[in-house]
Design an enzyme around this catalytic site. Structure first.
Site, short mmCIF file in Angstrom:
data_model
loop_
_atom_site.label_atom_id
_atom_site.label_comp_id
_atom_site.label_asym_id
_atom_site.label_seq_id
_atom_site.Cartn_x
_atom_site.Cartn_y
_atom_site.Cartn_z
N GLY A 265 39.34 45.11 30.59
CA GLY A 265 40.58 45.80 30.24
C GLY A 265 40.74 47.06 31.06
O GLY A 265 40.07 47.23 32.09
N HIS B 199 71.36 31.86 55.42
CA HIS B 199 71.61 33.29 55.20
C HIS B 199 70.44 34.15 55.69
O HIS B 199 70.32 35.31 55.31
CB HIS B 199 71.88 33.55 53.72
N GLU C 239 56.47 26.99 42.90
CA GLU C 239 55.14 26.68 42.35
C GLU C 239 54.25 26.10 43.46
O GLU C 239 53.06 26.44 43.57
CB GLU C 239 55.27 25.69 41.18
N TRP D 168 36.29 41.50 37.57
CA TRP D 168 37.46 41.35 38.44
C TRP D 168 37.98 42.76 38.61
O TRP D 168 38.47 43.37 37.66
CB TRP D 168 38.49 40.44 37.78
N LYS E 81 41.17 33.78 36.39
CA LYS E 81 41.98 32.82 35.64
C LYS E 81 42.86 33.51 34.59
O LYS E 81 44.02 33.20 34.45
CB LYS E 81 41.04 31.84 34.95
N ARG F 120 36.91 33.95 34.94
CA ARG F 120 37.65 35.16 34.57
C ARG F 120 37.48 36.30 35.56
O ARG F 120 38.20 37.29 35.49
CB ARG F 120 37.18 35.66 33.19
N GLU G 236 47.37 30.42 46.96
CA GLU G 236 46.21 30.86 46.20
C GLU G 236 44.96 30.07 46.52
O GLU G 236 43.87 30.63 46.50
CB GLU G 236 46.47 30.89 44.68
N CYS H 295 37.93 40.32 33.39
CA CYS H 295 36.48 40.31 33.48
C CYS H 295 35.97 39.49 32.29
O CYS H 295 36.71 39.22 31.36
CB CYS H 295 35.93 41.72 33.34
O1 M6R Z 1 47.48 31.91 31.25
P1 M6R Z 1 48.86 32.09 31.80
O2 M6R Z 1 49.61 30.81 31.93
O3 M6R Z 1 49.64 33.12 31.06
O4 M6R Z 1 48.65 32.65 33.27
C1 M6R Z 1 49.72 33.12 34.03
C2 M6R Z 1 49.38 33.14 35.48
O5 M6R Z 1 48.36 34.07 35.72
C3 M6R Z 1 48.91 31.77 35.96
O6 M6R Z 1 49.88 30.81 35.69
C4 M6R Z 1 48.62 31.77 37.48
O7 M6R Z 1 49.76 32.06 38.21
C5 M6R Z 1 48.06 30.41 37.86
N1 M6R Z 1 46.69 30.32 37.47
C6 M6R Z 1 48.19 30.12 39.30
O8 M6R Z 1 47.79 28.82 39.57
#
Ligand code: M6R
Length: 614
Positions: A103, A509, A486, A76, A609, A27, A493, A2
């Protein structure tokens, strides 16, 4: 997760808080709220709404409350559905204490039971509301605010940052931080509080990153900082050297598109930066050259995209400096055995430097006295402050929820680090280290050109065609397998299309049963001839069962090119940099599919994010 924002000063707070929230909306964006002190009668007023911040903005246009002290929130959801009732701010029983929170209060069930037994009534399903009621209870009988706060934080368990505005203290904003990020922007006659200093960049001159387990009383002319035990803390501030203009979309329809296009520059900036720190890099990492020479293994950790970068980097470390490399998933780490070693280093990969799962792992490993290093894009992040050392990528702020340039610069930094370690261990010469930098720049060039070469085809034909599918299967081998993971994450997403990645050799498999005309198979090739030959066999297995193939192939891989229904042909780069070279095109392709489907690309549903909750 959040975002919390607060303002106190000579200006009216609403516009400032809303702008701060809009800068931080990446966020969280399930619901939003605002509270302020009415300057006429010192009453606490508020507005909240479900959905994106724009809905709160419209509501506030109809009911224009404002005041010189205000706090706001975008949410969030963790505890309780996304609804107006669960939107922050939350209040005590008499609506005189407002709280916005980021949090999790882990013991909120127990606290709520006790508070209800003592006569408090709750109006939401959130853990956050507990803070307001507990604050109300703590204030009864406390001599002063710091005493009440000391009592309050003594009862809260979890990782949290919250900001509170009280009707009885109209000239004060309260900021409290335990493990979740919170900073205070210091201006002249005005102060800001926010989860991320981006909220007030360009408005405040200095920033105070609140230390862990501290609370602050923020008034327009000054800040009092205390540790959780109530001791007054001295503090230093840092100059803010970023402005918000840098983070505008600059003519692009989405931040994600802007960030895809920024990758070549971001890789260049990262290489230049790493080159400039090459002689002092071990100091930055918090290690000695001797410790590096003694290394016998590497540990990498991350979540999501950063974990994928780590997975690809495992091939870098094991090939370039021949160090056995163990990869950990941040969200699983604390539940699995871990064997600390002084001859290893623990590299936490995190764009934000705030991801709770990764951060907790850093704390655990740090406690074992094993060297911890934060590989992050944000120099002011908690991870940089808490790890023994750091290595910075130079991607510039990434605003879109989907990681793009953060990923490519993480690969860049990790590839360079593997070479730098190899050089320290006298496995490669200085020339070879410098050549690795050139190789990265070549890959950056290929990354950008590949987008240009296929842009029109993707927009006109491929995105409309593939936006119709509901699921896709992604295959890779060796380092192109984590790249396939990835890619599958990106498609899921931003386009909400189900995608799963498999090591291509595993097809037979089980997943081969999935092959039919409804599931395109995307194959990410590899330049190593043996791996390529094996991938080719897997591609033939798909074709033989009537499957439909989209191939990311390298120049001259004619068999794969002939076999595939759609081919993206990419110039050859250093084999380990194949994933980096394919990155931009893969991201652009899925961006275009998501756009075709009208998805909320920069803020996909249910996501945020910066994941600062475990
Ligand atoms: O800020 P971070 O790299 O630690 O974030 C980790 C994941 O939340 C982040 O990489 C997430 O999977 C991506 N935003 C997806 O595109």
């Amino acid at each position: 997760m959040c975002s919390v924002v607060g303002y106190i000063g000579m200006k009216e707070s609403r516009a400032i808080v809303l702008e701060g929230l809009s800068r931080l909306e990446y966020r969280g964006y399930d619901s939003a709220g605002f509270a302020c002190i009415d300057p006429d009668d010192n009453r606490l007023m508020y507005a909240k709404s479900e959905g994106k911040l724009s809905q709160l903005v419209s509501r506030l246009q109809d009911d224009p409350i404002d005041g010189f002290a205000g706090i706001g929130h975008t949410r969030w959801s963790t505890h309780g559905a996304s609804s107006e009732q669960n939107a922050h701010p939350h209040f005590d029983c008499h609506k005189q204490i407002s709280v916005v929170h980021n949090g999790i209060i882990e013991n909120h069930h127990e606290l709520k039971r006790q508070l209800e037994a003592a006569g408090h009534s709750f109006h939401s399903q959130t853990d956050s509301e507990t803070i307001a009621h507990l604050f109300e209870a703590a204030l009864t009988g406390a001599r002063a605010l710091p005493d009440a706060l000391k009592q309050l934080v003594g009862r809260l368990q979890g990782a949290y940052a919250f900001v509170s505005l009280l009707q009885d203290y109209p000239d004060t904003i309260i900021a409290v931080r335990k493990r979740s990020p919170l900073c205070i922007g210091i201006g002249e006659g005005q102060m800001f509080v926010a989860s991320d200093m981006l909220a007030f960049a360009g408005k405040a001159q200095n920033v105070l990153f609140m230390p862990d387990e501290s609370f602050a009383l923020v008034k327009k002319d000054g800040v009092e900082l205390y540790s959780f035990d109530g001791t007054s803390l001295p503090f230093t501030v840092q100059e803010i050297d970023v402005t918000w203009d840098l983070y505008e979309k600059q003519g692009h329809e989405h931040y994600m598109l802007k960030e895809i296009y920024e990758q070549k520059t971001a890789i260049h900036d990262t290489v230049d930066f790493l080159h400039s720190v090459k002689d002092r890099v071990w100091d930055d990492l918090g290690m000695t050259a001797q410790q590096i020479r003694d290394l016998d293994s590497i540990n990498l950790i991350g979540c999501g995209t950063s974990w994928h970068a780590g997975y690809i980097a495992k091939f870098f470390f094991e090939t370039i400096c021949m160090l056995p490399t163990q990869l950990h998933l941040g969200s699983e780490f604390r539940y699995l055995p871990f064997f600390p070693s002084q001859k290893s280093m623990f590299v936490a990969i995190s764009q934000s430097g705030e991801t709770a799962d990764t951060l907790e792992a850093v704390r655990m490993v740090h406690d074992c006295k094993m060297p911890t290093v934060a590989l992050t894009n944000i120099s002011s992040s908690t991870m940089v402050r808490e790890a023994d050392g750091f290595l910075l990528t130079q991607a510039g702020r990434e605003i879109a929820v989907a990681s793009t340039k953060a990923f490519s610069t993480q690969l860049t930094a990790l590839y360079w680090l593997a070479h730098r370690i190899a050089h320290e261990k006298k496995m490669i010469s200085l020339e070879q280290l410098e050549r690795s930098q050139e190789d990265l720049l070549v890959a950056a060039e290929v990354l950008e050109n590949a987008i240009e070469n296929y842009k029109l085809l993707i927009i006109k034909e491929l995105a409309p065609r593939y936006a119709r599918y509901r699921k896709m299967l992604f295959l890779g081998r060796h380092s192109s397998y984590p790249f396939a993971m990835e890619a599958a994450l990106k498609l899921k997403e931003i386009a909400y299309i189900f995608a799963t990645a498999y090591p291509a050799g595993e097809l037979k498999h089980g997943p081969l049963a999935l092959i039919d005309t409804d599931i395109p198979v995307i194959i990410f090739s590899h330049q190593d001839s043996l791996i390529y030959q094996k991938l080719l066999v897997n591609a033939q297995e798909v074709k033989a069962r009537g499957g439909h193939i989209i191939a990311f192939a390298f120049d001259g891989q004619s068999e794969l090119i002939e076999l595939a229904d759609v081919v993206f042909e990419i110039p050859r780069v250093k084999p380990l940099l194949g994933p980096l070279a394919m990155t931009g095109l893969m991201q652009f392709f899925f961006y275009a599919i998501a756009k075709e489907l009208g998805r909320a690309i920069d803020k996909p549903r249910n996501l945020a994010k910066s994941v600062t909750v475990e």
